[in-house]
Design a protein around this motif. Structure first.
Motif, mmCIF file in Angstrom:
data_model
loop_
_atom_site.group_PDB
_atom_site.id
_atom_site.type_symbol
_atom_site.label_atom_id
_atom_site.label_comp_id
_atom_site.label_asym_id
_atom_site.label_seq_id
_atom_site.Cartn_x
_atom_site.Cartn_y
_atom_site.Cartn_z
ATOM 1 N N LYS A 85 5.195 4.973 2.014
ATOM 2 C CA LYS A 85 5.590 6.342 2.356
ATOM 3 C C LYS A 85 6.063 6.422 3.812
ATOM 4 O O LYS A 85 7.020 7.134 4.132
ATOM 5 C CB LYS A 85 4.423 7.302 2.125
ATOM 6 C CG LYS A 85 4.174 7.593 0.641
ATOM 7 C CD LYS A 85 3.052 8.601 0.469
ATOM 8 C CE LYS A 85 2.873 8.962 -1.010
ATOM 9 N NZ LYS A 85 1.771 9.951 -1.213
ATOM 10 N N THR A 89 3.605 8.951 -6.969
ATOM 11 C CA THR A 89 2.581 9.829 -6.386
ATOM 12 C C THR A 89 1.264 9.072 -6.325
ATOM 13 O O THR A 89 1.147 7.944 -6.828
ATOM 14 C CB THR A 89 2.413 11.089 -7.245
ATOM 15 O OG1 THR A 89 1.938 10.685 -8.554
ATOM 16 C CG2 THR A 89 3.740 11.844 -7.386
ATOM 17 N N THR A 90 0.284 9.708 -5.736
ATOM 18 C CA THR A 90 -1.035 9.084 -5.635
ATOM 19 C C THR A 90 -1.590 8.776 -7.025
ATOM 20 O O THR A 90 -2.220 7.743 -7.238
ATOM 21 C CB THR A 90 -1.998 10.009 -4.876
ATOM 22 O OG1 THR A 90 -1.427 10.341 -3.616
ATOM 23 C CG2 THR A 90 -3.352 9.343 -4.670
ATOM 24 N N GLN A 91 -1.327 9.692 -7.994
ATOM 25 C CA GLN A 91 -1.820 9.488 -9.352
ATOM 26 C C GLN A 91 -1.072 8.347 -10.048
ATOM 27 O O GLN A 91 -1.636 7.634 -10.877
ATOM 28 C CB GLN A 91 -1.649 10.773 -10.178
ATOM 29 C CG GLN A 91 -2.551 11.930 -9.756
ATOM 30 C CD GLN A 91 -2.053 12.616 -8.480
ATOM 31 O OE1 GLN A 91 -0.874 12.492 -8.126
ATOM 32 N NE2 GLN A 91 -2.966 13.304 -7.785
ATOM 33 N N GLU A 92 0.217 8.154 -9.708
ATOM 34 C CA GLU A 92 1.030 7.138 -10.384
ATOM 35 C C GLU A 92 0.895 5.748 -9.781
ATOM 36 O O GLU A 92 1.259 4.756 -10.427
ATOM 37 C CB GLU A 92 2.515 7.542 -10.335
ATOM 38 C CG GLU A 92 2.835 8.813 -11.092
ATOM 39 C CD GLU A 92 4.245 9.318 -10.768
ATOM 40 O OE1 GLU A 92 4.879 9.923 -11.639
ATOM 41 O OE2 GLU A 92 4.691 9.102 -9.618
ATOM 42 N N GLN A 93 0.404 5.697 -8.544
ATOM 43 C CA GLN A 93 0.464 4.425 -7.818
ATOM 44 C C GLN A 93 -0.297 3.300 -8.504
ATOM 45 O O GLN A 93 0.139 2.145 -8.481
ATOM 46 C CB GLN A 93 -0.038 4.599 -6.382
ATOM 47 C CG GLN A 93 -1.523 4.947 -6.267
ATOM 48 C CD GLN A 93 -2.019 4.911 -4.832
ATOM 49 O OE1 GLN A 93 -1.625 4.033 -4.073
ATOM 50 N NE2 GLN A 93 -2.866 5.865 -4.461
ATOM 51 N N LYS A 137 0.851 -1.183 0.000
ATOM 52 C CA LYS A 137 0.000 0.000 0.000
ATOM 53 C C LYS A 137 0.893 1.240 0.000
ATOM 54 O O LYS A 137 1.904 1.289 0.697
ATOM 55 C CB LYS A 137 -0.903 0.017 1.233
ATOM 56 C CG LYS A 137 -1.868 -1.169 1.321
ATOM 57 C CD LYS A 137 -2.927 -1.116 0.237
ATOM 58 C CE LYS A 137 -3.907 -2.273 0.360
ATOM 59 N NZ LYS A 137 -4.909 -2.271 -0.743
ATOM 60 N N LEU A 138 0.513 2.244 -0.775
ATOM 61 C CA LEU A 138 1.352 3.435 -0.891
ATOM 62 C C LEU A 138 1.532 4.138 0.446
ATOM 63 O O LEU A 138 2.622 4.661 0.741
ATOM 64 C CB LEU A 138 0.744 4.395 -1.922
ATOM 65 C CG LEU A 138 1.578 5.647 -2.213
ATOM 66 C CD1 LEU A 138 2.958 5.259 -2.737
ATOM 67 C CD2 LEU A 138 0.862 6.549 -3.224
ATOM 68 N N THR A 139 0.513 4.114 1.291
ATOM 69 C CA THR A 139 0.633 4.773 2.602
ATOM 70 C C THR A 139 1.712 4.085 3.444
ATOM 71 O O THR A 139 2.489 4.755 4.134
ATOM 72 C CB THR A 139 -0.708 4.722 3.354
ATOM 73 O OG1 THR A 139 -1.187 3.355 3.382
ATOM 74 C CG2 THR A 139 -1.736 5.607 2.685
#
Length: 806
Positions: free
Chosen positions: A485, A529-533, A480-482
């Motif tokens: 990060k 980024t959120t858009q790229e994830q 998960k991206l979160t």
């Protein structure tokens, strides 16, 4: 209720020993053969010392990490200067070396320049493909290799800190099969396959390689330990035998003592096999300790035999008196030493428990061996000639004893002034002591592998791993991206700590995935980024496969719930590890909510440091227990609280002096030096017990005349105390021949403590007894003493009986 050790008891023992000489010798021979048969079970340890008990939090967290990711100390690194490897000839030899290493079934993965992979985007499969950085068909072109060097260093930040650094060092990473890391196969692989292959490369190319990593270090370190066992045994046997011969000037007497301690050494190895204990850095010292402790027993018994022969010239009477007059003091001193080592058992540490058990058992076995063999051996020999008794009146020994007697008779004020000054200096020095948990501080600094440790410390910021395990509490939560990060933010904190190396985790691969997605432009080496994830993470997830070529397969578990961040700590940062851990924990608390994540900091370096502090606390407790046991023995002997105080002061002073020396000379408290105090106290207190036991007997002979009893005790036991102290001092000095800093410190510090202990017991102890004679002369306190005195009449009766039997 302790049974009173009275003269009739020792008379009975003397009678049994001298009447059953052949039977005793046969029994000892059979027992020695049995002990030798147990040698086949002796094995050298293949695991590292874990100084923490199993139920400690740090151990629980470390074992949880091992359950999820396996042994983390499975990496061997080989380094070379980049200007050398990017030349066609040396590159060809390097490729040959890596191929040879890869072919070993014990090697799980090799990441090297010749097989280095880079990520390439495959849009049709929505994944990344691993393609080779270097085309084997072009490696003979020097310009091509130069281009690839520039691409690696300037366009592949993913490998920075793992395979290259900015100062121009290239290294290969050899990951061993985790199943063999703590087995004999690891050592066999390193010594018989990896090292010969490296030596062949160096011989062929005339280029020196740098090799390190925990499996490599542990294998060579264990070889040094094994090689030093025979060194210590030979040196201890040689120096103690020479001292023994110098004192007694008799080849046959020296030969008997040598045979006794050799049998004792055989028994010590036998007990290790019988108990199925592995040879560790501590149990490797046991055979040498048996020599160092056994020779003083031989000296004390032999010296008493010679004294008796000088007095009356009756061999039978002398043999009986050796047992009846020194049986109790020798038993008590050996029990005290044995109890001193046995206190290590209460530390709740397997390494020390085994050392304490096997050493304490061997000490008692060695005492019995000396008690049985020495009288029996002398009974088959003619009475010593006059020249063999000359040592009793040698000018140096007579002068030394006369100096002691004059000092305690006329200069007790000076004695107390010096003792108080040393006490003050030692006490002040203890506040300068520091604790060290370094994993490499005790390693042989003259060894080539130690130079390589220093090299990689300088170039890649350490070789000792610290691991951070993150539990996301849900399957596939790591990707998960979160989560990524949060991990990246923690890695930035790790990167900001100068003692830690650049961290490695799945975050590095995800960053590399983004770079690969944008045609390997290094400017895009960052988290999506959120858009790229949505599209980049789907590529990355498809790339994390359990394939042998995937370097990241060990950084996320199979469920995707657990992740790890690996960093390495410099040795100089070990002592600051608490502050480093605190800084990391603060960041973890800040970025990982406890309701969503469970994060633990672990790794060998951290566990070892915490183990050192735990060991320090527990060894202080064991030392206190040893002092308490000694106090009980004094109370048992004298039934006097005052005598306990008098007995302990001369033995605590040397310990405090040694602690002061460690503070002044910056010798840190660590697992090796912590042992000094328990070992030294157990041996130093022997002289105290010996002196007081003899003094207790003299009180009865002199009708409670304190001064006369003190000087008679010095005449009776002073020379033996001096001899045995010199042997112990010299015997422990052989450990200073070691290549290991900890063993050198152990030998030197114990020797210094025993030297102070000898002077303290020969000068300060009798001075205290004389000064406090009015307070100690209360005959009521010694009524019905624990140790009855064998009257001359009783001795005569027993000896007449033995004369008739002879």
């Amino acid at each position: 209720m302790l049974k009173r050790l009275n003269p009739s008891f020792w008379g009975y023992i003397a009678s049994k020993i001298l009447r059953n000489r052949i039977g005793l010798l046969v029994f000892i021979a059979i027992f020695t053969v049995f002990m030798a048969s147990q040698w086949k079970y002796i094995k050298f340890t293949n695991t590292e010392a874990n100084l923490l008990p199993a139920n400690e939090k740090a151990n629980i967290e470390y074992n949880a990490f091992l359950d999820k990711f396996g042994e983390e100390g499975n990496l061997i690194v080989i380094g070379i200067q980049d200007s050398l490897i990017f030349s066609p000839k040396i590159y060809a030899s390097w490729e040959k070396l890596m191929t040879q290493l890869k072919q070993n079934k014990e090697v799980d993965l090799v990441i090297s320049l010749d097989n280095l992979k880079k990520l390439q985007k495959n849009d049709s499969l929505s994944t990344f493909e691993l393609t080779s950085l270097i085309n084997p068909a072009k490696v003979s072109d020097a310009n091509y290799l130069k281009e690839k060097k520039e691409e690696l260093i300037h366009q592949m930040p993913f490998y920075e800190g793992l395979l290259y650094n900015k100062s121009g060092i290239i290294r290969s990473a050899i990951y061993l099969d985790k199943k063999i890391v703590n087995t004999p196969e690891r050592k066999n692989l390193v010594l018989k396959k990896i090292i010969p292959a490296i030596e062949s490369f160096e011989k062929e190319t005339k280029v020196d390689l740098h090799v390190s990593g925990m499996p490599y270090i542990r294998s060579l370190n264990s070889e040094y330990i094994i090689s030093e066992i025979s060194l210590f045994i030979g040196a201890a046997l040689g120096i103690t035998s020479l001292i023994f011969f110098f004192f007694f000037r008799s080849f046959r007497t020296t030969l008997i003592s040598i045979c006794i301690v050799i049998v004792g050494v055989m028994w010590s190895f036998g007990f290790l096999g019988l108990l199925r204990y592995e040879i560790t850095v501590l149990t490797a010292l046991v055979p040498t300790l048996m020599i160092v402790i056994g020779i003083p027993n031989c000296i004390f018994l032999t010296n008493k035999y010679h004294q008796e022969c000088r007095i009356h010239g009756n061999q039978a009477k002398a043999l009986v008196r050796v047992i009846t007059k020194v049986g109790t003091p020798t038993l008590i001193t050996n029990l005290t030493t044995s109890f001193g080592f046995a206190t290590f058992i209460v530390t709740n540490n397997v390494l020390l428990e085994e050392f304490g058990i096997v050493t304490s058992i061997n000490i008692i076995a060695l005492f019995l061996l000396c008690l049985f063999v020495i009288p029996v051996a002398y009974s088959y020999m003619s009475i010593p000639k006059e020249r063999h008794l000359d040592h009793l009146e040698k000018s140096y020994s007579v002068s030394f004893l006369n100096w002691i007697q004059k000092t305690i008779k006329n200069k007790r004020t000076i004695v107390y002034t010096v003792a108080f000054s040393l006490l003050a200096l030692g006490f002040y020095g203890t506040f300068k002591m520091r604790v060290s948990g370094s994993l490499i501080e005790d390693m042989p600094k003259k060894a080539a592998f130690f130079d390589d440790i220093v090299f990689f410390e300088k170039e890649f910021d350490g070789v000792m791993p610290i691991e951070i395990m993150i539990d996301t509490k849900r399957k596939k939560g790591v990707m998960k991206l979160t989560t990524l990060k949060r991990m990246d933010e923690l890695q930035e904190t790790i990167d900001s700590i100068p003692e830690l190396s650049q961290p490695i985790s799945i975050v590095n691969l995800v960053k590399y995935s983004k770079q690969a997605y944008y045609n390997n432009n290094p400017e895009y080496y960052s988290l999506p980024t959120t858009q790229e994830q949505a599209f980049i993470l789907s590529y990355a997830k498809n790339s994390v496969k359990d394939s042998k070529e995937n370097v990241m397969k060990s950084y996320v578990d199979s469920t995707g719930q657990y992740a790890r961040i690996t960093t390495f700590i410099k040795d100089e940062g070990i002592n600051n590890i608490d502050a480093i851990q605190s800084k990391l924990q603060q960041k973890i608390n800040e970025v990982f909510p406890k309701e969503k994540y469970e994060v633990s900091i672990t790794g060998k370096a951290l566990v070892f440091q915490k183990g050192t502090k735990y060991l320090l606390d527990n060894l202080v407790e064991s030392l206190i227990l040893s002092i308490f046991i000694t106090a009980l023995l004094i109370a048992f002997m004298f039934r006097s609280i005052k005598m306990i105080v008098v007995a302990l002061i001369p033995n605590l002073l040397p310990l405090l002096m040694t602690a002061g020396i460690m503070g002044y000379f910056d010798i840190p408290l660590k697992p090796s030096t912590i042992l000094v105090f328990g070992i030294a106290f157990g041996l130093s207190v022997d002289d105290t017990i010996r002196f007081l036991a003899e003094y207790r007997q003299e009180l009865g002979r002199t009708n409670w005349k304190i001064k006369k009893s003190v000087f008679a005790t010095l005449q009776e036991s002073g020379l033996s105390m001096f001899y045995t102290s010199v042997v112990l001092f010299s015997g422990f000095s052989v450990f200073m021949l070691s290549s290991f800093g900890g063993t050198i410190a152990l030998g030197g510090l114990v020797s210094i403590t025993l030297l102070f202990g000898m002077l303290s017991n020969l000068v300060l102890l009798p001075s205290l007894v004389l000064t406090l004679n009015k307070k100690l002369a209360n005959q009521q306190e010694f009524l019905e003493p624990t140790f009855n005195i064998l009257s001359d009449e009783k001795i005569g009766n027993e000896e007449n009986l033995n004369d008739k039997e002879e």
